[in-house]
Design a protein around this motif. Structure first.
Motif, PDB file in Angstrom:
ATOM      1  N   SER A  90       3.138  -1.095  25.332  1.00 34.71           N
ATOM      2  CA  SER A  90       3.660   0.259  25.555  1.00 34.71           C
ATOM      3  C   SER A  90       4.183   0.866  24.266  1.00 34.71           C
ATOM      4  CB  SER A  90       4.766   0.220  26.614  1.00 34.71           C
ATOM      5  OG  SER A  90       4.287  -0.294  27.831  1.00 34.71           O
ATOM      6  N   ARG A  91       4.866   0.054  23.460  1.00 37.54           N
ATOM      7  CA  ARG A  91       5.399   0.551  22.183  1.00 37.54           C
ATOM      8  C   ARG A  91       4.271   0.958  21.255  1.00 37.54           C
ATOM      9  NH1 ARG A  91      10.277  -0.203  19.445  1.00 37.54           N
ATOM     10  NH2 ARG A  91      11.032  -1.641  21.048  1.00 37.54           N
ATOM     11  N   VAL A  92       3.196   0.153  21.217  1.00 39.97           N
ATOM     12  CA  VAL A  92       2.061   0.464  20.357  1.00 39.97           C
ATOM     13  C   VAL A  92       1.291   1.668  20.896  1.00 39.97           C
ATOM     14  CG1 VAL A  92      -0.150  -0.413  19.517  1.00 39.97           C
ATOM     15  CG2 VAL A  92       1.859  -1.887  19.494  1.00 39.97           C
ATOM     16  N   ALA A  93       1.117   1.733  22.227  1.00 44.29           N
ATOM     17  CA  ALA A  93       0.384   2.854  22.820  1.00 44.29           C
ATOM     18  C   ALA A  93       1.103   4.175  22.613  1.00 44.29           C
ATOM     19  CB  ALA A  93       0.167   2.608  24.312  1.00 44.29           C
ATOM     20  N   ALA A  94       2.424   4.142  22.497  1.00 38.53           N
ATOM     21  CA  ALA A  94       3.169   5.382  22.261  1.00 38.53           C
ATOM     22  C   ALA A  94       2.799   6.014  20.924  1.00 38.53           C
ATOM     23  CB  ALA A  94       4.673   5.102  22.317  1.00 38.53           C
ATOM     24  N   LEU A  95       2.268   5.214  19.998  1.00 39.61           N
ATOM     25  CA  LEU A  95       1.821   5.722  18.696  1.00 39.61           C
ATOM     26  C   LEU A  95       0.308   5.868  18.636  1.00 39.61           C
ATOM     27  CD1 LEU A  95       4.088   3.587  16.322  1.00 39.61           C
ATOM     28  CD2 LEU A  95       4.494   5.886  17.191  1.00 39.61           C
ATOM     29  N   ASP A  96      -0.350   5.859  19.805  1.00 44.53           N
ATOM     30  CA  ASP A  96      -1.815   5.928  19.892  1.00 44.53           C
ATOM     31  C   ASP A  96      -2.464   4.704  19.251  1.00 44.53           C
ATOM     32  OD1 ASP A  96      -1.815   8.302  21.256  1.00 44.53           O
ATOM     33  OD2 ASP A  96      -1.974   9.545  19.463  1.00 44.53           O
ATOM     34  N   GLY A  97      -1.760   3.598  19.256  1.00 48.04           N
ATOM     35  CA  GLY A  97      -2.303   2.359  18.717  1.00 48.04           C
ATOM     36  C   GLY A  97      -2.921   1.493  19.797  1.00 48.04           C
ATOM     37  N   VAL A  98      -3.459   0.354  19.363  1.00 44.24           N
ATOM     38  CA  VAL A  98      -4.126  -0.575  20.274  1.00 44.24           C
ATOM     39  C   VAL A  98      -3.567  -1.975  20.026  1.00 44.24           C
ATOM     40  CG1 VAL A  98      -6.325  -1.575  20.986  1.00 44.24           C
ATOM     41  CG2 VAL A  98      -6.227   0.818  20.276  1.00 44.24           C
ATOM     42  N   LEU A  99      -3.250  -2.684  21.105  1.00 40.67           N
ATOM     43  CA  LEU A  99      -2.763  -4.061  21.027  1.00 40.67           C
ATOM     44  C   LEU A  99      -3.744  -4.962  21.770  1.00 40.67           C
ATOM     45  CD1 LEU A  99      -0.279  -5.861  20.119  1.00 40.67           C
ATOM     46  CD2 LEU A  99       0.429  -5.723  22.511  1.00 40.67           C
ATOM     47  N   ARG A 100      -4.221  -5.995  21.089  1.00 36.29           N
ATOM     48  CA  ARG A 100      -5.162  -6.935  21.696  1.00 36.29           C
ATOM     49  C   ARG A 100      -4.540  -8.332  21.688  1.00 36.29           C
ATOM     50  NH1 ARG A 100      -8.271  -3.905  18.102  1.00 36.29           N
ATOM     51  NH2 ARG A 100      -9.733  -2.440  19.103  1.00 36.29           N
ATOM     52  N   VAL A 101      -4.739  -9.052  22.789  1.00 35.63           N
ATOM     53  CA  VAL A 101      -4.211 -10.409  22.936  1.00 35.63           C
ATOM     54  C   VAL A 101      -5.367 -11.339  23.263  1.00 35.63           C
ATOM     55  CG1 VAL A 101      -2.622 -11.900  24.185  1.00 35.63           C
ATOM     56  CG2 VAL A 101      -1.993  -9.519  23.740  1.00 35.63           C
ATOM     57  N   ASP A 102      -5.562 -12.353  22.445  1.00 34.38           N
ATOM     58  CA  ASP A 102      -6.584 -13.375  22.668  1.00 34.38           C
ATOM     59  C   ASP A 102      -5.884 -14.728  22.696  1.00 34.38           C
ATOM     60  OD1 ASP A 102      -8.902 -14.810  22.929  1.00 34.38           O
ATOM     61  OD2 ASP A 102      -9.446 -14.706  20.806  1.00 34.38           O
ATOM     62  N   GLY A 155       0.831  -1.195   0.000  1.00 35.54           N
ATOM     63  CA  GLY A 155       0.000   0.000   0.000  1.00 35.54           C
ATOM     64  C   GLY A 155       0.863   1.240   0.000  1.00 35.54           C
ATOM     65  N   PRO A 156       0.307   2.368   0.420  1.00 36.99           N
ATOM     66  CA  PRO A 156       1.095   3.606   0.473  1.00 36.99           C
ATOM     67  C   PRO A 156       2.267   3.462   1.438  1.00 36.99           C
ATOM     68  CG  PRO A 156      -1.256   4.045   0.689  1.00 36.99           C
ATOM     69  CD  PRO A 156      -1.097   2.569   0.801  1.00 36.99           C
ATOM     70  N   PRO A 157       3.308   4.269   1.257  1.00 37.50           N
ATOM     71  CA  PRO A 157       4.466   4.201   2.161  1.00 37.50           C
ATOM     72  C   PRO A 157       4.047   4.450   3.609  1.00 37.50           C
ATOM     73  CG  PRO A 157       4.974   5.513   0.218  1.00 37.50           C
ATOM     74  CD  PRO A 157       3.508   5.243   0.166  1.00 37.50           C
ATOM     75  N   ARG A 167      -2.908  -2.552   5.281  1.00 34.57           N
ATOM     76  CA  ARG A 167      -3.281  -1.152   5.511  1.00 34.57           C
ATOM     77  C   ARG A 167      -4.798  -1.043   5.446  1.00 34.57           C
ATOM     78  NH1 ARG A 167      -0.313   3.685   4.545  1.00 34.57           N
ATOM     79  NH2 ARG A 167      -1.539   5.430   5.341  1.00 34.57           N
ATOM     80  N   THR A 168      -5.423  -0.615   6.538  1.00 32.97           N
ATOM     81  CA  THR A 168      -6.878  -0.458   6.595  1.00 32.97           C
ATOM     82  C   THR A 168      -7.200   0.998   6.886  1.00 32.97           C
ATOM     83  OG1 THR A 168      -6.879  -1.039   8.949  1.00 32.97           O
ATOM     84  CG2 THR A 168      -7.254  -2.829   7.380  1.00 32.97           C
ATOM     85  N   GLY A 169      -7.518   1.727   5.837  1.00 32.82           N
ATOM     86  CA  GLY A 169      -7.822   3.142   6.009  1.00 32.82           C
ATOM     87  C   GLY A 169      -6.595   3.919   6.448  1.00 32.82           C
ATOM     88  N   ALA A 170      -6.722   4.579   7.595  1.00 30.97           N
ATOM     89  CA  ALA A 170      -5.628   5.410   8.099  1.00 30.97           C
ATOM     90  C   ALA A 170      -4.776   4.681   9.116  1.00 30.97           C
ATOM     91  CB  ALA A 170      -6.192   6.687   8.726  1.00 30.97           C
ATOM     92  N   SER A 171      -4.868   3.365   9.199  1.00 30.22           N
ATOM     93  CA  SER A 171      -4.094   2.610  10.175  1.00 30.22           C
ATOM     94  C   SER A 171      -3.540   1.347   9.535  1.00 30.22           C
ATOM     95  CB  SER A 171      -4.942   2.253  11.396  1.00 30.22           C
ATOM     96  OG  SER A 171      -6.025   1.416  11.008  1.00 30.22           O
ATOM     97  N   LEU A 172      -2.522   0.788  10.191  1.00 22.78           N
ATOM     98  CA  LEU A 172      -1.908  -0.468   9.766  1.00 22.78           C
ATOM     99  C   LEU A 172      -2.341  -1.558  10.730  1.00 22.78           C
ATOM    100  CD1 LEU A 172       0.165  -1.820   7.796  1.00 22.78           C
ATOM    101  CD2 LEU A 172       1.870  -1.461   9.602  1.00 22.78           C
ATOM    102  N   ALA A 173      -2.934  -2.609  10.201  1.00 21.72           N
ATOM    103  CA  ALA A 173      -3.400  -3.731  11.018  1.00 21.72           C
ATOM    104  C   ALA A 173      -2.400  -4.875  10.920  1.00 21.72           C
ATOM    105  CB  ALA A 173      -4.780  -4.192  10.563  1.00 21.72           C
ATOM    106  N   GLU A 198      -3.228  -2.399  16.011  1.00 22.94           N
ATOM    107  CA  GLU A 198      -3.709  -1.367  15.086  1.00 22.94           C
ATOM    108  C   GLU A 198      -2.866  -0.120  15.315  1.00 22.94           C
ATOM    109  OE1 GLU A 198      -7.844  -0.778  15.611  1.00 22.94           O
ATOM    110  OE2 GLU A 198      -8.404  -2.853  15.120  1.00 22.94           O
ATOM    111  N   LEU A 199      -2.134   0.282  14.288  1.00 24.94           N
ATOM    112  CA  LEU A 199      -1.199   1.391  14.377  1.00 24.94           C
ATOM    113  C   LEU A 199      -1.639   2.534  13.483  1.00 24.94           C
ATOM    114  CD1 LEU A 199       2.022  -0.780  14.122  1.00 24.94           C
ATOM    115  CD2 LEU A 199       1.125   0.255  16.205  1.00 24.94           C
ATOM    116  N   PRO A 200      -2.002   3.690  14.037  1.00 23.99           N
ATOM    117  CA  PRO A 200      -2.373   4.829  13.182  1.00 23.99           C
ATOM    118  C   PRO A 200      -1.206   5.269  12.328  1.00 23.99           C
ATOM    119  CG  PRO A 200      -3.045   5.174  15.469  1.00 23.99           C
ATOM    120  CD  PRO A 200      -2.142   3.988  15.466  1.00 23.99           C
ATOM    121  N   CYS A 201      -1.512   5.585  11.073  1.00 26.66           N
ATOM    122  CA  CYS A 201      -0.460   6.003  10.138  1.00 26.66           C
ATOM    123  C   CYS A 201      -0.482   7.502   9.880  1.00 26.66           C
ATOM    124  CB  CYS A 201      -0.616   5.257   8.805  1.00 26.66           C
ATOM    125  SG  CYS A 201      -0.448   3.467   8.957  1.00 26.66           S
ATOM    126  N   ALA A 202      -1.449   8.197  10.451  1.00 26.50           N
ATOM    127  CA  ALA A 202      -1.548   9.653  10.204  1.00 26.50           C
ATOM    128  C   ALA A 202      -0.507  10.401  11.020  1.00 26.50           C
ATOM    129  CB  ALA A 202      -2.945  10.146  10.571  1.00 26.50           C
TER     130      ALA A 202
END
Length: 365
Positions: free
Chosen positions: A337-349, A271-273, A308-314, A361-365
């Motif tokens: 913590s690393r993901v939260a520093a980028l305003d992302g979300v980490l889920r563990v199942d 996808g986009p850079p 790449r899903t919209g404005a975030s990287l899954a 889910e990592l925001p790319c904006a």
């Protein structure tokens, strides 16, 4: 003024709907349905209030904030009282304007004495001050009740954001400190020990008198040096892969697959850079998750999806291991913590028995 009109509309709604639904609200069996009908109409009136606050006062409320039923009814009841009181105060202000007009007319005709004129001006000034202060206080009350109903204020949102950033910064500092200790431990327990063994082999080879024995020691030292290079390369990759800078995330993940001890399938959608920080975070999420799967879960296969899903990287990592991963463990906590520093979300199942699925889910904006 529109608030006064909507307050009158709210009062009429409560009178009409309350009279019609009153008997059903008193009977326990029909109370839930009747209350649902009452709240349904109240929400439409609440939409008018939200539009009024947004258009005329520029209020910005959270778009996805759901207002509870009791809060809807309570807000409309409070708005009825404040709106009608505001109408009363506005009426007094209009009445004062009429009296001021009569006072000006009396002055023009010369029918008022100076003592009476002074008394009327002082009394009118005091009443005008009280009217203006009353309107200002009622407007502030209307704004405060709107924020309490429609969601947190901008100041509260800003305060929450500051708390989140402070917690995220502290978590990043802890994660960096833990990573530094892990690297020091890897170098001390792994690379350093092998270098010591290599030095001892070379020393024995120098002191040796038997050529065959010396050749055997040199061959062993050469093999040991290869192992040192391999382990040092592994440590360097865990610190930061140079392939991210030169080849990008896709090739860096290919390096993870090449070093993984179990079958690893990677599906990477181009996808986009991506921003450099997002690529780095995605790489470490995949690398840490794959390492945990290989070491602790007894998995025989790992599937990685990056899209790449919209404005975030899954990023999604799933293994067929025995599950039971602890989301509060040091490794996953560092990733969170690393993901939260980028305003992302980490889920563990990771239910017992597997499979384990880690989604970031990592925001790319």
């Amino acid at each position: 003024m529109l608030g006064c009109l909507t307050a009158l509309l709210d009062l009429l709604y409560f009178l009409v709907a309350g009279t019609a639904l009153g008997p059903f609200l008193l009977w326990p069996r029909t109370r839930p349905d009747a209350l649902g009908l009452l709240v349904s109409g109240a929400r439409r009136l609440l939409t008018l209030e939200r539009i009024r606050r947004s258009v005329f006062f520029g209020d910005r409320f959270p778009a996805r904030y759901t207002v509870a039923d009791q809060k809807v009814l309570r807000h409309l009841a409070v708005h009825c009282r404040t709106g009608l009181l505001c109408a009363f105060v506005t009426g007094l202000l209009g009445f004062g304007v009429v009296l001021a007009g009569l006072l000006v007319t009396g002055m023009a005709r010369g029918s008022l004495g100076w003592d009476e004129l002074l008394t009327q001006v002082v009394l009118g000034g005091v009443l005008l001050f009280l009217d203006v202060q009353g309107l200002r206080s009622l407007a502030a009350l209307d704004a405060r009740t709107a924020r309490e109903c429609f969601g947190p204020s901008e100041q509260e949102l800003l305060r929450r954001r500051i708390d989140e950033l402070a917690a995220s910064r502290a978590a990043v500092v802890r994660a960096v400190d833990a990573e530094r200790r892990r690297i020091e431990r890897d170098l001390h327990d792994g690379v350093q020990q092998r270098l010591v063994a290599l030095a001892m082999l070379l020393g024995r080879a120098r002191r040796g008198r038997d050529p065959e024995r010396t050749d055997a020691l040199l061959l062993q030292a050469h093999e040991e040096s290869q192992q040192v290079l391999t382990e040092l390369r592994e440590v360097a990759w865990r610190i930061y892969p140079s392939a991210l800078d030169s080849l990008g995330l896709k090739e860096a993940l290919g390096g993870v697959a090449g070093r993984c001890g179990i079958p690893l399938r990677i599906r990477f959608e181009d996808g986009p850079p991506l921003p450099r920080l997002v690529e780095t975070a995605a790489y470490f999420v995949v690398s840490e998750a794959v390492t945990n799967a290989a070491k602790h879960s007894s998995a025989t296969a790992v599937d990685v999806q990056v899209a790449r899903t919209g404005a975030s990287l899954a990023v999604r990592i799933e293994d067929n291991g025995r599950g039971g991963a602890d989301p509060a463990g040091s490794g996953l906590t560092g990733l969170r913590s690393r993901v939260a520093a980028l305003d992302g979300v980490l889920r563990v199942d990771s239910p017992p028995g597997g499979p384990t699925t880690i989604t970031a889910e990592l925001p790319c904006a």
